[in-house]
Design a protein around this motif. Structure first.
Motif, short mmCIF file in Angstrom:
data_model
loop_
_atom_site.label_atom_id
_atom_site.label_comp_id
_atom_site.label_asym_id
_atom_site.label_seq_id
_atom_site.Cartn_x
_atom_site.Cartn_y
_atom_site.Cartn_z
N ILE A 91 23.39 13.22 20.97
CA ILE A 91 23.94 13.60 19.71
C ILE A 91 24.69 14.97 19.52
N ILE A 140 26.46 9.73 19.65
CA ILE A 140 26.89 10.01 18.60
C ILE A 140 27.60 11.55 18.53
N THR A 168 35.94 9.78 20.51
CA THR A 168 34.89 8.78 20.34
C THR A 168 35.21 7.45 20.01
N THR A 182 28.07 3.75 20.80
CA THR A 182 28.74 4.89 20.66
C THR A 182 29.51 4.74 19.23
N LEU A 185 30.46 10.03 13.59
CA LEU A 185 29.95 10.22 12.21
C LEU A 185 30.84 11.45 11.61
N ALA A 219 23.92 7.83 9.19
CA ALA A 219 24.10 7.59 10.63
C ALA A 219 23.07 6.58 11.40
N LEU A 223 23.63 3.16 13.14
CA LEU A 223 23.15 2.96 14.55
C LEU A 223 22.24 1.74 14.67
#
Length: 279
Positions: A91, A140, A168, A182, A185, A219, A223
């Motif tokens: 992260i 992330i 990203t 992937t 956020l 988040a 996920l």
């Protein structure tokens, strides 16, 4: 039942000594993940590591690292190897911003901002993606609502977060079929140390604050979703704002954001040099 086997992962969290990073660490530890906690303030990291190991029986490895280094990715990989830990997820949360007219900013400080906000996520992703792919882990990257619009008085910060968003989302497409989840956020105004360090609420234009726990909940829900997309925005109001910005011209958006970040809008405000959330 979450689709992610948290107990099978060792997760790097950068900027873990406060705010969203510390909240990520607590939430992941509660789910059984081992952690590699990265920031500059080692005393805070060690206190957090001790708290999480005692509460959840996980292993939390502390690594103090300056992410402005041009070799940050290589340095963190070497430190993890030396500690005998293999990261399976990452992260990239650390970052900092500056507030004020670009012409008045310190170029050296802006170079550090770009290093932490742009270069470090690229370096760390490159350093750890082979292990993440091998483990079927997750990556992330934390951007910001600032990624979605011109951001006068935070021009470099907004541009840096726009880079993280595009970078990203591109990785999301490239990594499809690898077993890696992937996404980027994007929080809005959040109750962290950001404004306290800046010295003014103008950096978040007086917006209603979400909590770090709110952001992390968003988040991890993404996920754990069945088919996670390349990006997620925290908060219904923030999602609505992005939808609205897509309907108006860039010219109008830039002018609107210039008004919103004007210190004259808020009584008693002041314009400081920098906001640091890299912790």
């Amino acid at each position: 039942m979450p689709r992610t086997d948290y107990c099978g992962h060792t997760v790097i969290v950068t900027g873990a000594s406060s705010g969203i990073g510390a909240s990520f660490a607590r939430s992941l530890a509660a789910r059984g993940s081992n952690l590699i906690l990265v920031a500059r303030r080692v005393d805070r990291l060690e206190a957090l590591a001790g708290e999480l190991e005692k509460a959840h029986g996980i292993t939390a490895t502390v690594i103090a690292l300056d992410l402005t280094s041009p070799t940050a990715g290589r340095d963190l990989k070497a430190a993890a190897d030396a500690a005998g830990v293999r990261a399976t997820s990452l992260i990239n949360n650390a970052g900092f911003g500056t507030f004020g007219d670009f012409i008045d900013e310190d170029p050296a400080r802006l170079a550090q901002e770009i290093a932490v906000d742009v270069s470090a996520p690229v370096q760390l992703s490159a350093a750890f993606l082979p292990d993440i792919i091998a483990a079927g882990g997750f990556l992330i990257n934390v951007a910001s609502m600032a990624a979605y619009a011109p951001t006068p008085r935070m021009a470099v910060y907004g541009a840096a977060k726009a880079f993280v968003l595009s970078f990203t989302e591109s990785l999301w497409a490239e990594l499809r079929g690898t077993g890696v989840t992937t996404f980027v956020l994007s929080p809005g105004a959040t109750s962290t140390e950001f404004n306290a360090v800046v010295g003014t609420d103008d950096a978040t234009a007086g917006a209603k604050m979400r909590t770090p726990e709110d952001v992390v909940t968003t988040a991890l829900a993404h996920l754990e979703s069945r088919n996670p997309g390349p990006s997620v925005i925290d908060g219904a109001t923030n999602r609505a704002a992005v939808s609205l910005m897509r309907l108006i011209s860039r010219r109008s958006t830039a002018k609107m954001m210039h008004r919103m970040t004007d210190p004259a809008r808020r009584s008693g405000s002041k314009v400081p040099a920098a906001a640091d959330t890299s912790a």
